[in-house]
Scaffold this active site. Sequence first.
Site, PDB file in Angstrom:
ATOM      1  N   LYS A 198      34.531 -28.522  39.660  1.00  0.00           N
ATOM      2  CA  LYS A 198      33.367 -30.058  39.073  1.00  0.00           C
ATOM      3  C   LYS A 198      32.102 -29.407  39.559  1.00  0.00           C
ATOM      4  O   LYS A 198      32.619 -29.902  40.774  1.00  0.00           O
ATOM      5  CB  LYS A 198      33.533 -30.638  38.595  1.00  0.00           C
ATOM      6  CG  LYS A 198      32.226 -31.761  37.962  1.00  0.00           C
ATOM      7  CD  LYS A 198      32.415 -33.011  37.636  1.00  0.00           C
ATOM      8  CE  LYS A 198      31.168 -33.489  36.912  1.00  0.00           C
ATOM      9  NZ  LYS A 198      31.236 -35.101  37.254  1.00  0.00           N
ATOM     10  N   TYR A 228      35.929 -31.216  43.017  1.00  0.00           N
ATOM     11  CA  TYR A 228      34.963 -32.070  42.568  1.00  0.00           C
ATOM     12  C   TYR A 228      33.951 -32.151  43.935  1.00  0.00           C
ATOM     13  O   TYR A 228      34.280 -32.218  44.424  1.00  0.00           O
ATOM     14  CB  TYR A 228      35.422 -33.338  42.310  1.00  0.00           C
ATOM     15  CG  TYR A 228      34.142 -34.053  41.703  1.00  0.00           C
ATOM     16  CD1 TYR A 228      33.082 -33.403  41.730  1.00  0.00           C
ATOM     17  CD2 TYR A 228      34.765 -35.367  41.220  1.00  0.00           C
ATOM     18  CE1 TYR A 228      31.839 -34.571  41.450  1.00  0.00           C
ATOM     19  CE2 TYR A 228      33.600 -36.073  40.228  1.00  0.00           C
ATOM     20  CZ  TYR A 228      32.546 -35.220  40.546  1.00  0.00           C
ATOM     21  OH  TYR A 228      31.696 -36.550  39.669  1.00  0.00           O
ATOM     22  N   ILE A 269      30.731 -31.019  33.204  1.00  0.00           N
ATOM     23  CA  ILE A 269      31.244 -32.393  32.834  1.00  0.00           C
ATOM     24  C   ILE A 269      29.552 -33.160  33.116  1.00  0.00           C
ATOM     25  O   ILE A 269      28.711 -32.912  33.789  1.00  0.00           O
ATOM     26  CB  ILE A 269      32.358 -33.159  33.684  1.00  0.00           C
ATOM     27  CG1 ILE A 269      33.547 -32.125  33.541  1.00  0.00           C
ATOM     28  CG2 ILE A 269      32.846 -34.091  33.370  1.00  0.00           C
ATOM     29  CD1 ILE A 269      34.647 -31.766  34.472  1.00  0.00           C
TER      30      ILE A 269
END
Length: 305
Positions: free
Chosen positions: A175, A146, A217
């Site tokens: 992500k 991430y 997301i």
Amino acid sequence: MPGILVGAGMDSTFVRGLIPALVTPMTRDEALDEAGLERLLNYVIAAGAHGVFAGGTAGEPWALSMEEKTRLYEWTVGYTAGRVPVYAGTAANCTAEAVRLAEAAQEAGADCLSVLTPFFITPGPEEMFSHFAAIARAVDLPVLLYDLPARTGNSLSVNLVLRLAETFGNIVGIKESSGDFSQTLEYLRLAPGDFRVIMGRDTLIYAALVHGAAGAIAASANVAPELGVGIYERYMAGDAGSALDYQKRLAPLRTAFSLGTHPAMLKAGADLVCGAGGPPRRPVCRLSGSDLRQLKEVLAKMGKL
């Protein structure tokens, strides 16, 4: 250590679609709101979400104890009840704490982890590699890296991401919330074919899908999950025009992210549309006054109120 192909022995095919980055509902006295979480989960899943993400940056992880995070993982898995995969945010500045959180999420039954870089401190590339290596070794779950440098002060370079992906079979994607679309394109160009790039900027969902991303997301999905779902579903059905239209319809809500202190706008929005937000934890305050009025105007124009 010999390289291991990404996905070797690790199924990451479910890592796809529109996954809401959930707020953590709280009661008036800032305690975790179990009933509110159930309402929020039912709301986003009914809108067609392809997964749910608890404990990410929209969920105030900086304000939650380890025990509260563990409870959040358990409640999310329990109330989701297998309807969609559960993603758990298990980031921590301290490697040992990040490992314990990863183990707790796995024990709770999460399907995938998402691990943000440390913040405030600035680990070098080898330190960052060791941090993520320890987490990957500790669990049998798929792990999404991430990257959110605007908030953490640390960026995951393309070289580091590729090295982690090539070394650990359960590091299956990232992500990508840097906002640097050139970097996103490099991940998509250079990573192995089954490496999942998941867009973390709500304004770039459509663009990322066009270039081969596996999904997004999206924090905006706490409030308008049907729009993010629409972008993904229409694009995958071959209707790029409709997908782009959904992306444009999402823009006013994403612009409203500037209202208040994160994640006050998201919690206010979730309160307004499904009664599941509550206050942020102090020092962050509820959205109020002109900010709340502006949010209500945006939601009214979107047909949400």
